[in-house]
Design an enzyme around this catalytic site. Structure first.
Site, mmCIF file in Angstrom:
data_model
loop_
_atom_site.group_PDB
_atom_site.id
_atom_site.type_symbol
_atom_site.label_atom_id
_atom_site.label_comp_id
_atom_site.label_asym_id
_atom_site.label_seq_id
_atom_site.Cartn_x
_atom_site.Cartn_y
_atom_site.Cartn_z
ATOM 1 N N LYS A 127 0.868 -1.190 0.000
ATOM 2 C CA LYS A 127 0.000 0.000 0.000
ATOM 3 C C LYS A 127 0.896 1.228 0.000
ATOM 4 O O LYS A 127 2.032 1.178 0.488
ATOM 5 C CB LYS A 127 -0.891 0.009 1.247
ATOM 6 C CG LYS A 127 -2.092 0.923 1.148
ATOM 7 C CD LYS A 127 -3.251 0.305 0.371
ATOM 8 C CE LYS A 127 -4.363 1.304 0.111
ATOM 9 N NZ LYS A 127 -5.578 0.648 -0.421
ATOM 10 N N ASP A 167 -6.955 4.561 -4.706
ATOM 11 C CA ASP A 167 -7.603 4.438 -3.389
ATOM 12 C C ASP A 167 -8.216 5.816 -3.122
ATOM 13 O O ASP A 167 -8.371 6.619 -4.063
ATOM 14 C CB ASP A 167 -6.591 4.035 -2.300
ATOM 15 C CG ASP A 167 -7.271 3.648 -0.976
ATOM 16 O OD1 ASP A 167 -7.902 2.588 -0.930
ATOM 17 O OD2 ASP A 167 -7.202 4.423 0.002
HETATM 18 P P1 NDP Z 1 -12.848 8.069 -3.083
HETATM 19 O O1 NDP Z 1 -11.774 9.057 -2.831
HETATM 20 O O2 NDP Z 1 -13.351 7.886 -4.471
HETATM 21 O O3 NDP Z 1 -14.118 8.366 -2.158
HETATM 22 C C1 NDP Z 1 -14.005 8.396 -0.777
HETATM 23 C C2 NDP Z 1 -15.345 8.816 -0.201
HETATM 24 O O4 NDP Z 1 -15.300 8.696 1.219
HETATM 25 C C3 NDP Z 1 -15.684 10.257 -0.489
HETATM 26 O O5 NDP Z 1 -17.062 10.423 -0.543
HETATM 27 C C4 NDP Z 1 -15.073 10.963 0.717
HETATM 28 O O6 NDP Z 1 -15.665 12.226 0.974
HETATM 29 C C5 NDP Z 1 -15.374 10.000 1.834
HETATM 30 N N1 NDP Z 1 -14.333 10.125 2.876
HETATM 31 C C6 NDP Z 1 -13.002 10.022 2.717
HETATM 32 N N2 NDP Z 1 -12.364 10.221 3.882
HETATM 33 C C7 NDP Z 1 -13.330 10.439 4.793
HETATM 34 C C8 NDP Z 1 -13.305 10.713 6.177
HETATM 35 N N3 NDP Z 1 -12.149 10.775 6.858
HETATM 36 N N4 NDP Z 1 -14.503 10.878 6.787
HETATM 37 C C9 NDP Z 1 -15.680 10.792 6.091
HETATM 38 N N5 NDP Z 1 -15.742 10.537 4.775
HETATM 39 C C10 NDP Z 1 -14.588 10.375 4.137
HETATM 40 O O7 NDP Z 1 -12.298 6.684 -2.485
HETATM 41 P P2 NDP Z 1 -12.778 5.207 -2.773
HETATM 42 O O8 NDP Z 1 -14.241 5.179 -3.043
HETATM 43 O O9 NDP Z 1 -11.858 4.617 -3.764
HETATM 44 O O10 NDP Z 1 -12.449 4.507 -1.375
HETATM 45 C C11 NDP Z 1 -13.401 4.425 -0.310
HETATM 46 C C12 NDP Z 1 -12.994 3.315 0.636
HETATM 47 O O11 NDP Z 1 -12.968 2.057 -0.091
HETATM 48 C C13 NDP Z 1 -11.615 3.448 1.262
HETATM 49 O O12 NDP Z 1 -11.637 2.889 2.551
HETATM 50 C C14 NDP Z 1 -10.741 2.585 0.358
HETATM 51 O O13 NDP Z 1 -9.572 2.134 1.005
HETATM 52 C C15 NDP Z 1 -11.692 1.442 0.078
HETATM 53 N N6 NDP Z 1 -11.380 0.641 -1.102
HETATM 54 C C16 NDP Z 1 -11.274 1.215 -2.335
HETATM 55 C C17 NDP Z 1 -11.008 0.431 -3.427
HETATM 56 C C18 NDP Z 1 -11.002 0.980 -4.808
HETATM 57 O O14 NDP Z 1 -10.913 0.178 -5.759
HETATM 58 N N7 NDP Z 1 -11.105 2.278 -5.010
HETATM 59 C C19 NDP Z 1 -10.744 -1.008 -3.296
HETATM 60 C C20 NDP Z 1 -10.961 -1.529 -1.955
HETATM 61 C C21 NDP Z 1 -11.233 -0.706 -0.919
HETATM 62 P P3 NDP Z 1 -14.915 13.570 0.487
HETATM 63 O O15 NDP Z 1 -15.086 13.612 -0.978
HETATM 64 O O16 NDP Z 1 -15.619 14.651 1.209
HETATM 65 O O17 NDP Z 1 -13.486 13.420 0.919
#
Ligand code: NDP
Length: 446
Positions: A127, A167
């Site tokens: 990571k 991510d």
């Molecule tokens: P994105 O950056 O596309 O979206 C993240 C979302 O979560 C946004 O809506 C963001 O809001 C919100 N968010 C982020 N940080 C916080 C926080 N500290 N508190 C509240 N809301 C928060 O990321 P992903 O959708 O790719 O990832 C989301 C989760 O899924 C993560 O945990 C990631 O590790 C996991 N994941 C992702 C994968 C992938 O293929 N992308 C694969 C496996 C797991 P805002 O826009 O306001 O920051």
């Protein structure tokens, strides 16, 4: 945990990684569920697999200097944790978020070992990330940051060595800038990153993969327990890559998604969220979710994130970030009749929340199994790149579905074999661990 050997090992991990609570939380959860394995497999204890698996093979920390649009020099910190390469090249995403520090990247890298193993594809765990915040930055600033980040990272990665992906904060735009810089520095066009654009080696269905995969896994878990998505009310936190495509697939499977959020607050609409509007806001305009209510009079917006878990629902899909559901939020979910929590985000439930799920007989789909569809499809992107081929959306999606069904079957089988039927968290940890442990034992003390 009662096993003296594991208790001592956990103490060592705590001492050696003091100040990294997320990493300690992830290790504790895994070691606790591996107790029956320690008892059944003294050969793995003798081979030192447990001591070795909690220590990253390599940790790289570096300076990322870049110049903002006003000409000012900015400095961020970059990380790449190459955790375990027993079953394949390191593989795992890059997180760009101000909360990133070594403890977050280590917990994510550790989880990735077991997740990648569960996919059955040959991928080790890794990571990376930085405390850089892409929010509010211009495209040119994001590009300069990504180029600087890759200038150092390029020395440590490669298609057969370590293959990063997206991510939080790292989407198609960032991957494009990083890939361009890698190619320029190394003068080679290889599948060194996944999540690439479709015009330069990306895989169809990668964008959808984590969200779709989460729903495929959840659907299997529901069916195995005589339930389904049909007619259910679903709450999804986040509105990023995972959340958007989880919404799309859950809706296709007959559910109504009634709430979504971002890091400022959440929207609620009992008639169902208009996903096309969310995609426009988040994927195209990069705006805040509160803008949604302007054009959707039946929807309400509430400031703050955790309130989303007080909305009555049948199924909760946390898809934002770690520890977003604590014990109190879990109790609210249970009291309101929620019977299933399945994790799109990594480690979104605190240990107290997980206790509440089990105490209330809720179905619990743990992240390392439920969200493995993203990395599985990244593995499929690597295969296509190696073959210099591009499969159709339908081919990739069918493979993804098959992988998620297999992951559920192995979690279910391991949970039963080790005397914890229905505990898919234990099943995922044990099934993921055993394959890596066998490989580590076979390869000797390295
Ligand atoms: P994105 O950056 O596309 O979206 C993240 C979302 O979560 C946004 O809506 C963001 O809001 C919100 N968010 C982020 N940080 C916080 C926080 N500290 N508190 C509240 N809301 C928060 O990321 P992903 O959708 O790719 O990832 C989301 C989760 O899924 C993560 O945990 C990631 O590790 C996991 N994941 C992702 C994968 C992938 O293929 N992308 C694969 C496996 C797991 P805002 O826009 O306001 O920051």
């Amino acid at each position: 945990m009662k096993n003296a050997y594991l208790i001592e090992l956990l103490e060592t991990v705590k001492k050696r990684n003091a100040g990294e609570p997320e990493f300690i939380q992830a290790v504790t959860e895994v070691l606790e569920t591996l107790e029956p394995v320690v008892e059944k497999r003294p050969d793995l204890v003798e081979a030192g697999v447990f001591e070795r698996i909690v220590e990253p093979e390599r940790q790289i920390i570096f300076r990322v200097p870049w110049v903002d649009d006003t000409g000012k020099v900015r400095v961020n910190r970059g990380f790449r944790i190459q955790f375990n390469s027993a079953i394949g090249p390191y593989k795992g995403g890059i997180r760009l978020h101000p909360s990133v520090y070594i403890g977050v990247i280590k917990f994510l890298g550790f989880e990735q070992i077991f997740k990648n193993s569960l996919t059955t594809l040959p991928m080790g765990g890794g990571k990376g990330g930085s405390d850089f915040d892409p929010k509010g930055k211009s495209d040119a600033e994001v590009m300069r940051f990504c180029q600087s980040f890759m200038t150092e990272l390029s020395k440590h990665i490669g298609a057969d060595c370590d293959v990063p992906a997206g991510d939080i904060g790292t989407g198609a735009r960032e991957i494009g800038f990083m890939f361009g810089q890698y190619k320029r520095l190394r003068n080679e066009f290889t599948g060194v990153l996944t999540g690439k654009g479709l015009t330069y080696g990306g895989s169809l269905a990668r964008t959808q993969a984590t969200g779709y995969g989460l729903c495929y896994f959840t659907d299997e878990m529901l069916k195995a327990n005589g339930k389904s998505f049909e007619g259910k009310k679903v709450v999804i936190s986040g509105s990023g890559n995972v959340a958007i495509y989880a919404n799309e697939k859950a809706t296709e499977l007959g559910a109504t998604v009634i709430a979504m959020s971002d890091s400022n607050g959440y929207i609620y609409d009992e008639n169902g969220i208009d996903l096309a509007a969310i995609k426009q806001l988040k994927e195209v305009e990069r705006k805040r979710i509160k803008e949604y209510v302007k054009d959707h009079p039946t929807a309400t917006y509430t400031e703050g994130c955790s309130g989303i878990w007080s909305i009555p629902c049948d199924i909760a899909l946390p898809c934002a970030t770690q520890n977003e559901i604590d014990g109190e939020s879990a109790k609210k979910l249970a009291a309101n009749g929620c019977f299933c929590v399945s994790e799109g985000a990594n480690m979104p439930s605190t240990p107290e929340a997980i206790e509440v799920y089990f105490a209330n007989g809720m179905l619990y789909g743990p992240a390392k199994a439920a969200n493995a569809g993203g990395v599985a499809t990244s593995g499929l992107e690597m295969s296509q790149n190696s073959q210099r081929l591009a499969w159709t959306f339908e081919e990739v999606d069918a493979k993804l579905k098959g992988i998620m069904q297999n992951i559920f079957a192995s979690c279910d089988a391991a949970a039963k074999e080790f005397g914890m039927p229905g505990n898919y968290m234990a099943g995922a940890n044990i099934a993921g661990f055993l394959k890596v442990a066998e490989a580590m034992k076979a390869q000797g003390c390295v």
